[in-house]
Motif scaffolding. Structure first.
Motif, PDB file in Angstrom:
ATOM      1  N   ARG A 152     -19.360  -6.441   5.041  1.00  0.00           N
ATOM      2  CA  ARG A 152     -18.738  -5.129   4.825  1.00  0.00           C
ATOM      3  C   ARG A 152     -18.857  -4.725   3.354  1.00  0.00           C
ATOM      4  NH1 ARG A 152     -15.373  -1.684   7.502  1.00  0.00           N
ATOM      5  NH2 ARG A 152     -14.059  -0.344   6.206  1.00  0.00           N
ATOM      6  N   ILE A 153     -18.566  -5.650   2.457  1.00  0.00           N
ATOM      7  CA  ILE A 153     -18.684  -5.349   1.024  1.00  0.00           C
ATOM      8  C   ILE A 153     -20.147  -5.090   0.666  1.00  0.00           C
ATOM      9  CG2 ILE A 153     -18.360  -6.269  -1.298  1.00  0.00           C
ATOM     10  CD1 ILE A 153     -15.984  -7.871  -0.203  1.00  0.00           C
ATOM     11  N   SER A 154     -21.047  -5.851   1.267  1.00  0.00           N
ATOM     12  CA  SER A 154     -22.472  -5.648   1.012  1.00  0.00           C
ATOM     13  C   SER A 154     -22.885  -4.234   1.425  1.00  0.00           C
ATOM     14  CB  SER A 154     -23.290  -6.689   1.782  1.00  0.00           C
ATOM     15  OG  SER A 154     -24.657  -6.583   1.480  1.00  0.00           O
ATOM     16  N   ARG A 155     -22.358  -3.762   2.558  1.00  0.00           N
ATOM     17  CA  ARG A 155     -22.661  -2.386   2.988  1.00  0.00           C
ATOM     18  C   ARG A 155     -22.174  -1.371   1.964  1.00  0.00           C
ATOM     19  NH1 ARG A 155     -19.715   1.635   5.198  1.00  0.00           N
ATOM     20  NH2 ARG A 155     -17.938   0.323   5.777  1.00  0.00           N
ATOM     21  N   LEU A 156     -20.946  -1.574   1.486  1.00  0.00           N
ATOM     22  CA  LEU A 156     -20.397  -0.643   0.498  1.00  0.00           C
ATOM     23  C   LEU A 156     -21.260  -0.603  -0.757  1.00  0.00           C
ATOM     24  CD1 LEU A 156     -16.593  -1.536   0.842  1.00  0.00           C
ATOM     25  CD2 LEU A 156     -17.761   0.482   1.769  1.00  0.00           C
ATOM     26  N   LEU A 157     -21.704  -1.773  -1.193  1.00  0.00           N
ATOM     27  CA  LEU A 157     -22.526  -1.826  -2.401  1.00  0.00           C
ATOM     28  C   LEU A 157     -23.884  -1.164  -2.179  1.00  0.00           C
ATOM     29  CD1 LEU A 157     -21.706  -5.457  -3.607  1.00  0.00           C
ATOM     30  CD2 LEU A 157     -20.842  -3.305  -4.541  1.00  0.00           C
ATOM     31  N   GLU A 158     -24.455  -1.375  -0.987  1.00  0.00           N
ATOM     32  CA  GLU A 158     -25.730  -0.726  -0.689  1.00  0.00           C
ATOM     33  C   GLU A 158     -25.579   0.791  -0.618  1.00  0.00           C
ATOM     34  OE1 GLU A 158     -27.989  -2.294   2.566  1.00  0.00           O
ATOM     35  OE2 GLU A 158     -27.532  -4.383   2.034  1.00  0.00           O
ATOM     36  N   GLU A 159     -24.365   1.251  -0.273  1.00  0.00           N
ATOM     37  CA  GLU A 159     -24.097   2.692  -0.235  1.00  0.00           C
ATOM     38  C   GLU A 159     -23.681   3.225  -1.600  1.00  0.00           C
ATOM     39  OE1 GLU A 159     -21.170   3.031   2.833  1.00  0.00           O
ATOM     40  OE2 GLU A 159     -22.618   2.714   4.461  1.00  0.00           O
ATOM     41  N   GLU A 160     -23.822   2.378  -2.628  1.00  0.00           N
ATOM     42  CA  GLU A 160     -23.584   2.731  -4.029  1.00  0.00           C
ATOM     43  C   GLU A 160     -22.113   3.028  -4.342  1.00  0.00           C
ATOM     44  OE1 GLU A 160     -26.321   5.781  -5.181  1.00  0.00           O
ATOM     45  OE2 GLU A 160     -28.049   4.445  -5.031  1.00  0.00           O
ATOM     46  N   VAL A 161     -21.210   2.380  -3.604  1.00  0.00           N
ATOM     47  CA  VAL A 161     -19.800   2.413  -3.988  1.00  0.00           C
ATOM     48  C   VAL A 161     -19.643   1.612  -5.276  1.00  0.00           C
ATOM     49  CG1 VAL A 161     -17.466   1.664  -3.342  1.00  0.00           C
ATOM     50  CG2 VAL A 161     -18.980   2.691  -1.621  1.00  0.00           C
ATOM     51  N   ILE A 221     -16.858  -4.854  12.328  1.00  0.00           N
ATOM     52  CA  ILE A 221     -16.049  -5.057  11.122  1.00  0.00           C
ATOM     53  C   ILE A 221     -16.800  -4.576   9.891  1.00  0.00           C
ATOM     54  CG2 ILE A 221     -15.038  -6.832   9.614  1.00  0.00           C
ATOM     55  CD1 ILE A 221     -14.565  -8.458  12.270  1.00  0.00           C
ATOM     56  N   ALA A 222     -18.076  -4.857   9.842  1.00  0.00           N
ATOM     57  CA  ALA A 222     -18.862  -4.488   8.665  1.00  0.00           C
ATOM     58  C   ALA A 222     -19.107  -2.989   8.568  1.00  0.00           C
ATOM     59  CB  ALA A 222     -20.194  -5.233   8.684  1.00  0.00           C
ATOM     60  N   ARG A 223     -19.225  -2.292   9.707  1.00  0.00           N
ATOM     61  CA  ARG A 223     -19.643  -0.891   9.652  1.00  0.00           C
ATOM     62  C   ARG A 223     -18.527   0.116   9.885  1.00  0.00           C
ATOM     63  NH1 ARG A 223     -23.091  -0.396  15.341  1.00  0.00           N
ATOM     64  NH2 ARG A 223     -21.333  -0.664  16.771  1.00  0.00           N
ATOM     65  N   TYR A 224     -17.344  -0.301  10.366  1.00  0.00           N
ATOM     66  CA  TYR A 224     -16.301   0.671  10.689  1.00  0.00           C
ATOM     67  C   TYR A 224     -15.961   1.507   9.454  1.00  0.00           C
ATOM     68  CZ  TYR A 224     -11.827   2.655  12.108  1.00  0.00           C
ATOM     69  OH  TYR A 224     -10.795   3.531  12.398  1.00  0.00           O
ATOM     70  N   PRO A 225     -16.015   2.847   9.565  1.00  0.00           N
ATOM     71  CA  PRO A 225     -15.846   3.688   8.378  1.00  0.00           C
ATOM     72  C   PRO A 225     -14.407   4.097   8.083  1.00  0.00           C
ATOM     73  CG  PRO A 225     -16.553   5.038  10.222  1.00  0.00           C
ATOM     74  CD  PRO A 225     -16.475   3.625  10.734  1.00  0.00           C
ATOM     75  N   SER A 259     -26.768  -5.265   7.566  1.00  0.00           N
ATOM     76  CA  SER A 259     -26.619  -5.371   9.022  1.00  0.00           C
ATOM     77  C   SER A 259     -27.523  -6.418   9.660  1.00  0.00           C
ATOM     78  CB  SER A 259     -26.898  -4.006   9.666  1.00  0.00           C
ATOM     79  OG  SER A 259     -28.212  -3.565   9.333  1.00  0.00           O
ATOM     80  N   ASP A 260     -28.369  -7.072   8.861  1.00  0.00           N
ATOM     81  CA  ASP A 260     -29.307  -8.046   9.429  1.00  0.00           C
ATOM     82  C   ASP A 260     -28.572  -9.152  10.188  1.00  0.00           C
ATOM     83  OD1 ASP A 260     -31.353  -6.639   8.362  1.00  0.00           O
ATOM     84  OD2 ASP A 260     -31.954  -8.133   6.870  1.00  0.00           O
ATOM     85  N   GLY A 261     -28.918  -9.339  11.452  1.00  0.00           N
ATOM     86  CA  GLY A 261     -28.365 -10.430  12.249  1.00  0.00           C
ATOM     87  C   GLY A 261     -26.957 -10.214  12.743  1.00  0.00           C
TER      88      GLY A 261
END
Length: 642
Positions: free
Chosen positions: A39-48, A14-18, A4-6
């Motif tokens: 968005r993909i980076s978020r998923l990976l950080e959430e261990e998807v 777009i990146a956070r919509y669940p 979410s930086d920046g």
């Protein structure tokens, strides 16, 4: 870096919509790839599981760029994300043994020059080459638009006969048309949703959704059946309706076929100069659109430089454009060759500009569909490589025999050979080889095929055991100019080494799914407007902007078809213009040799001697008033001093 930086506004949403599905309408240069990466980076950080994430891009280059950017962001296991083209995914599915058995088709796509032999073999029964070519295109269109799923298709008796003979040719030669790859994969998944071979994803993200056809889009739905779906697109950038039967309504009416759609919009262009954004908005408003989106520039975007030039002749256009590029690079020493993009409405113009740039000792490379296989010597080498790796490849053998006679393509002789080979339950190659030893009688008017078969055997024997550069030297010798393009591509594929099967596989991928050069590859890129999708450059030059080429409209279109084709051509011009970050040149010629005008299908109002009088594209009148005057080529050179 945290995902979410920046981020802010729509990019953050777009990146956070669940939820799912989500549609992102994104204009050119608005940061859609940036949002998808986050968005993909978020998923990976959430261990998807990264292997359960599928990111579909329009080109292999874009898919690789996505992975590289993710890795640079520090996203965990970024390299394990499935980022690829839909074509490559479908092809890998069809190549699985169980899927191959279920579809009863051999997933060996025909190259364009091989398809020409299919057309030649069928032409006499179906009204000649041009009509047969149109019928092949209609067949592929039926698959792309799912007409083939309609009961009783095709209904016209001639089309039924054509469909029967086409399938007979393809099955006998153990091949498929490139346009069948995705539809066959879609058909398999639709009929076998519980198959162990069906790929399963928890997250599917699709870029350039507007340029997918209906079959592509329904395959996406099958892949996302049990996962979350995000599609990104822009109807204003839909440019493949005529070429690939794209279905732009898929993005503009997405909410009708996907209830509960969440929408996000990106319309702040971070790429283009302000004057170019103004021109692009003026142009595209002439289209009827579902979403009346208007691009807005960032306040920090530069004003930009735009030149609209009409040269005295096509020859002058070629010379002036190359000279301008040379001057531009001298005047801007920080500009790298890869930051210059030359877009051409006709490939012949592109080839001539490329050659003129090389004469000026500027590194230039052209990128047109299957251009490396345009010449007979290149095609023969590819046949040899294919038959070296796949001795029983009937499509390559058919092409090898036909290439020996450019005029007749040995159609009648091959038909007679095929008839006796089928009766003998042998392949055409095996029958000819036994004919060489006297084991088989040769039917009338086919004996001239024997020396061609003998030549094949001799050349294959010389290739046996060769790898890497030694192999490529024999297939496409360095002293044959018409082999230069395919030879260069082969050397890039193998990197100086590689067995024949690796060379063939690499070339097939590079030709069928061409990869455009990354910016690190220091060449001036010369290509069609269509291939510019997804690219960015400091200086963009759009050449050949004359009536007949921009727009290009087929004859005998209905009023409705003509309007749709005109709107697509306008979108193509819009896409080309919005590749630039600094300088835009829109170039046309006032005259050309009549032979050039005829060959390139320019609209010529009249003729003076052997010269055709040309008109600039009518789209110039739609660019709005931005204080940009059309200059002659001579005045342009004088004003800039080159």
């Amino acid at each position: 870096m945290a995902w979410s930086d920046g981020l802010e506004g729509s990019h953050l949403n777009i990146a956070r919509y669940p939820g799912s599905p989500m549609r992102v309408v994104a204009g050119p240069g608005t940061g859609k790839t940036f949002s998808l990466m986050r968005r993909i980076s978020r998923l990976l950080e959430e261990e998807v599981d990264p292997k359960s994430i599928l990111a579909i891009s329009f080109t292999r280059t874009a898919a690789m760029d996505l992975i590289n950017h993710l890795a640079r962001l520090g996203a965990p296991r970024a390299r394990d994300v499935n980022a690829r083209t839909l074509h490559s995914l479908a092809f890998s599915l069809l190549n699985q043994e169980a899927v191959f058995q279920a579809t009863n088709r051999v997933p060996r796509p025909l190259m364009q020059y091989e398809t020409d032999f299919l057309i030649a073999d069928m032409a006499s029964q179906f009204g000649g080459k041009n009509k047969t070519k149109a019928m092949v295109a209609a067949f592929e269109a039926a698959w792309a638009t799912l007409q083939h799923q309609q009961p009783g298709w095709p209904k016209d008796p001639e089309q039924q006969a054509f469909h029967r003979d086409l399938m007979r040719w393809l099955n006998y030669h153990e091949a498929i048309l490139i346009g069948e790859v995705v539809p066959l994969a879609h058909q398999y998944l639709k009929q076998n949703p519980a198959s162990a071979h069906a790929p399963r994803y928890t997250h599917v993200l699709v870029d350039e959704y507007q340029d997918l056809n209906r079959s592509d889009q329904e395959l996406i739905d099958e892949l996302a059946r049990n996962g979350q779906l995000v599609v990104v697109g822009d109807e204003d950038q839909s440019i493949y309706v005529q070429l690939r039967y794209a279905h732009p309504e898929g993005i503009s009416k997405f909410e009708q076929t996907h209830p509960g759609t969440h929408d996000e919009m990106l319309n702040e262009c971070r790429r283009c100069p302000q004057v170019v954004i103004g021109m692009a908005n003026s142009l595209i408003k002439h289209n009827e659109r579902m979403k009346q989106q208007v691009l807005t520039p960032l306040p920090s975007n530069p004003a930009g430089q735009v030149y609209i030039v009409q040269h005295e002749s096509l020859d002058a256009e070629i010379t002036n454009i190359a000279s301008f590029v040379n001057w531009y690079m001298n005047a801007n020493p920080s500009v790298r060759p890869s930051e210059i993009l030359v877009l051409c409405t006709r490939r012949l113009i592109g080839y001539r500009i490329r050659d003129e740039l090389r004469r000026l000792q500027r590194p230039a490379q052209s990128f047109f569909t299957e251009e490396c296989l345009e010449k007979t010597a290149s095609q023969e080498g590819f046949c040899l490589l294919t038959l070296l790796v796949r001795p029983n490849d009937r499509s390559a053998f058919r092409a090898w025999l036909g290439l020996a006679n450019a005029k007749t393509r040995n159609v009648q002789a091959y038909r007679r050979l095929r008839e006796v080979a089928e009766v003998s339950q042998l392949s055409p190659r095996r029958y000819l080889e036994e004919g060489l030893t006297g084991q088989r009688p040769m039917p009338g008017h086919t004996s001239h095929l024997l020396p061609r078969c003998q030549e094949l055997l001799a050349r294959l024997a010389a290739l046996t055991g060769k790898n890497g550069v030694a192999l490529i030297d024999l297939l496409w010798p360095p002293d044959i100019p018409e082999c230069a393009d395919i030879r260069g591509m082969a050397l890039l594929v193998v990197g100086g080494a590689g067995a024949p099967d690796a060379v063939l596989e690499g070339l097939l991928t590079a030709i069928i799914q061409p990869e455009l050069p990354a910016e690190e590859e220091e060449v001036i890129r010369v290509m069609s407007l269509y291939k510019s999708k997804g690219l960015t450059a400091r200086c963009v030059i759009v050449t050949g902007c004359v009536a007949g080429a921009m727009p290009t409209l087929k004859d005998n279109l209905s009023s409705e078809q003509r309007q749709k084709a005109l709107e697509e051509q306008r979108r193509l011009f819009y896409v080309a213009m919005t590749r630039t970050t600094e300088t835009l040149v829109v170039s046309s010629a006032a005259t050309s040799a009549f032979s050039d005008a005829w060959q390139m299908r320019f609209i010529s109002g009249r003729k003076i001697g052997n010269m055709a009088v040309l008109q600039a594209t009518p789209f110039l009148s739609e660019l709005g008033s931005h204080s940009i005057r059309v200059q002659s080529g001579t005045a342009w050179r004088q004003s800039l001093g080159f």
